[in-house]
Write a protein that holds these residues in place. Structure first.
Motif, short mmCIF file in Angstrom:
data_model
loop_
_atom_site.label_atom_id
_atom_site.label_comp_id
_atom_site.label_asym_id
_atom_site.label_seq_id
_atom_site.Cartn_x
_atom_site.Cartn_y
_atom_site.Cartn_z
N LEU A 171 4.10 24.51 -29.58
CA LEU A 171 2.95 24.94 -30.37
C LEU A 171 2.41 26.29 -29.92
O LEU A 171 1.69 26.96 -30.67
CB LEU A 171 1.84 23.88 -30.29
CG LEU A 171 2.16 22.50 -30.89
CD1 LEU A 171 1.03 21.53 -30.62
CD2 LEU A 171 2.42 22.61 -32.39
N GLN A 194 -0.95 17.83 -33.38
CA GLN A 194 0.29 18.59 -33.34
C GLN A 194 0.91 18.68 -34.73
O GLN A 194 1.38 19.75 -35.17
CB GLN A 194 1.27 17.94 -32.36
CG GLN A 194 2.62 18.62 -32.26
CD GLN A 194 3.55 17.89 -31.30
OE1 GLN A 194 3.24 16.79 -30.85
NE2 GLN A 194 4.68 18.49 -30.99
N MET A 215 -1.10 21.06 -36.93
CA MET A 215 -0.82 22.48 -36.63
C MET A 215 0.55 22.91 -37.14
O MET A 215 0.70 24.00 -37.70
CB MET A 215 -0.89 22.72 -35.11
CG MET A 215 -2.27 22.60 -34.51
SD MET A 215 -2.25 23.00 -32.73
CE MET A 215 -3.05 21.56 -32.03
N SER A 216 1.56 22.05 -36.95
CA SER A 216 2.94 22.46 -37.26
C SER A 216 3.33 22.21 -38.71
O SER A 216 4.20 22.92 -39.25
CB SER A 216 3.91 21.72 -36.34
OG SER A 216 3.81 20.31 -36.52
N ARG A 218 -2.50 27.41 -35.07
CA ARG A 218 -3.35 26.62 -34.18
C ARG A 218 -4.76 27.21 -34.18
O ARG A 218 -4.95 28.43 -34.32
CB ARG A 218 -2.78 26.59 -32.76
CG ARG A 218 -2.47 27.95 -32.17
CD ARG A 218 -1.57 27.80 -30.94
NE ARG A 218 -0.99 29.10 -30.58
CZ ARG A 218 -1.42 29.87 -29.57
NH1 ARG A 218 -2.46 29.48 -28.84
NH2 ARG A 218 -0.82 31.02 -29.32
N LEU A 277 -4.83 20.93 -24.30
CA LEU A 277 -5.25 21.90 -25.32
C LEU A 277 -5.43 23.29 -24.72
O LEU A 277 -5.12 24.31 -25.36
CB LEU A 277 -6.53 21.42 -26.00
CG LEU A 277 -6.34 20.22 -26.93
CD1 LEU A 277 -7.68 19.60 -27.32
CD2 LEU A 277 -5.58 20.63 -28.20
N LEU A 308 -2.57 25.55 -24.74
CA LEU A 308 -2.31 26.24 -26.01
C LEU A 308 -3.38 27.27 -26.31
O LEU A 308 -3.37 27.88 -27.39
CB LEU A 308 -2.24 25.22 -27.15
CG LEU A 308 -1.28 24.05 -26.99
CD1 LEU A 308 -1.37 23.13 -28.21
CD2 LEU A 308 0.15 24.55 -26.80
N ILE A 365 -6.54 26.54 -26.63
CA ILE A 365 -7.51 25.89 -27.52
C ILE A 365 -8.63 25.28 -26.68
O ILE A 365 -8.38 24.50 -25.75
CB ILE A 365 -6.85 24.79 -28.37
CG1 ILE A 365 -5.73 25.38 -29.22
CG2 ILE A 365 -7.87 24.09 -29.25
CD1 ILE A 365 -4.90 24.33 -29.97
#
Length: 456
Positions: A14, A100, A103-104, A123, A161, A164, A166
């Protein structure tokens, strides 16, 4: 403190996704226990499903109001869905796995955007979390949100998170979103699909916390604790049906400036018998008149007046209990006797404009709930002390008491107060009539004097 949360497969990939732009980069993730019943997705060892309240994972893009889900078939064990038919709250790993997928392989649920191209995988910069027990926590108190860890998805998901880029933080659900979307649309539509064969109309009754003026979480915790103790005392064994009589319970509710005392008074009737082969319930009835309480303890089923005038505490499985009560029990960690024995306080009413109308149930008021609380506490004390289970108490032709017991309540004044509870057991109506007739023959009927107290 480091919390090790299992990492969803493919999580690191991600990082390659772009970060959403302004007005799209903040998501709200709300894990909501739905007010409906359905069959579980997984089955027992015997191959059977069980009734559960499913969970909704609702993801909203705060800046533009998009409701997001996923088209990824691996987002959950049930595929590309944001509804999990399981009895326990989703784990943090389950929620992260769903995020996930959002987001993807994002998909927009807004009907106004139906037919539009799906959003580009990306994201967010920040995700705020809450769940059913914390959905209204510190609502409007934004300065307190950053320190909240009561919602497990924040402390358990923060580290993964952060990998990533986030930010994970707590935030309650906006009330318009809760009332208009979650309650008004999602739950309403799902209930029509999922609850066609399970649950009952009692589920839709208002909860005590919203219906009863003056009801507090503190009193709710105390009331359910008393109801649990009352059930576990197994009073139905110690006072079997053939030995029951009304139990008159009264206590001073208020004293005015001139010293006049005003009492709350009612007649308790023990209901049901779990010892019987076909016994499936037990509880306590509240009646304002002695004759109605006699009808209840003697099982006079055709006494419509008794059924109309009564209030009761009974114990039911959760599928027969208002959802709001169930949520309050979970949120406040209130005690219940068991998973299939949830206290239900209800009141029977009839439409006074239509004598032929069917009875309907509503909730007792605060004073009546206070009476239930203190009546149960008094009965428990007198059963444990032997006063209500002695050999003399089985003679329904002889009045029992009076007794005075002390207990506490936090219903009327908000703070715990000591209260004296007066308890008596009246003579059976037929025996009382015979005694009165004999008294009239021997000494004549005297006029009753005025009571010392007023009654509410």
């Amino acid at each position: 403190m480091t919390i090790d949360t299992p990492v969803p497969a493919g999580w690191a990939s991600l990082k390659e996704l772009p970060v959403l732009g302004e007005r799209q980069d903040v998501w709200q993730c709300y894990v909501h226990k739905l007010r409906t019943w359905t069959q579980s997705f997984t089955k027992t060892a015997e191959g059977e499903s069980v009734l559960v309240r499913p969970y909704l994972i609702l993801v909203v893009s705060v800046g533009n109001g998009m409701f997001l889900t996923t088209s990824s078939e691996t987002a959950t064990a049930e595929g590309a869905t944001n509804i999990l038919r399981q009895g326990e709250a989703p784990t943090t790993t389950q929620v992260l796995q769903f995020l996930q997928g959002v987001m993807s392989a994002p998909r927009v649920m807004n009907t106004s955007m139906e037919g539009a191209a799906p959003p580009t995988p990306a994201r967010p910069a920040k995700i705020t979390f809450c769940d059913t027990p914390t959905s209204a926590l510190h609502y409007g108190e934004n300065d307190k949100w950053s320190s909240v860890t009561a919602c497990k998805y924040v402390p358990e998901g923060r580290a993964l998170l952060q990998e990533l880029g986030i930010q994970a933080i707590f935030a309650p659900v906006p009330q318009p979103l809760m009332q208009s979307i979650v309650r008004g649309q999602i739950e309403k539509n799902l209930a029509q699909v999922m609850s066609s064969e399970v649950g009952s109309g009692l589920n839709a009754m208002p909860g005590l916390s919203s219906f009863v003026n003056g009801f507090t979480d503190t009193f709710g915790e105390s009331l359910f604790d008393t109801a649990t103790t009352f059930h576990r005392a197994e009073v139905w064994k110690k006072i079997p049906p053939e030995e029951r009589r009304p139990i008159k319970v009264s206590f001073v509710l208020a004293t005015d400036a001139e010293g006049n005392r005003y009492r709350a008074q009612g007649y308790a009737a023990l209901l049901g018998d779990l010892s019987a082969e076909d016994g499936d319930t037990f509880g306590l009835g509240l009646y304002k008149e002695e004759k109605l309480a006699w009808a209840a303890v003697q099982g006079v089923a055709d006494d419509q007046e008794a059924s109309i005038a009564g209030q009761s505490l009974l114990y039911f499985p959760p599928t027969e209990v208002p959802f709001e009560d169930l949520d309050d029990i979970e949120r406040g960690d209130w005690k219940i006797p068991g998973t299939s024995q949830v206290p239900l306080f209800c009141k029977f009413e009839v439409d006074q404009e239509d004598a032929e109308a069917a009875l309907f149930m509503t909730r007792p008021n605060l004073i009546d709930l206070m009476w239930f609380d203190l009546a149960m506490k008094a009965i428990i004390q007198l059963v444990e002390g032997g006063e209500l289970t002695s050999a003399e108490s089985k003679d329904l032709a002889v009045a029992q008491g009076p007794w005075t017991v002390r207990s506490t309540s936090c219903a009327a004044k908000g703070a715990t107060e000591d209260i004296e509870i007066d308890v008596t057991c009246p003579v059976h109506a037929s025996a009382a009539a015979l005694t009165q007739a004999l008294d009239n023959l021997s000494v004549g009927a005297g006029a009753a004097g005025p009571p010392d107290d007023g009654y509410l």
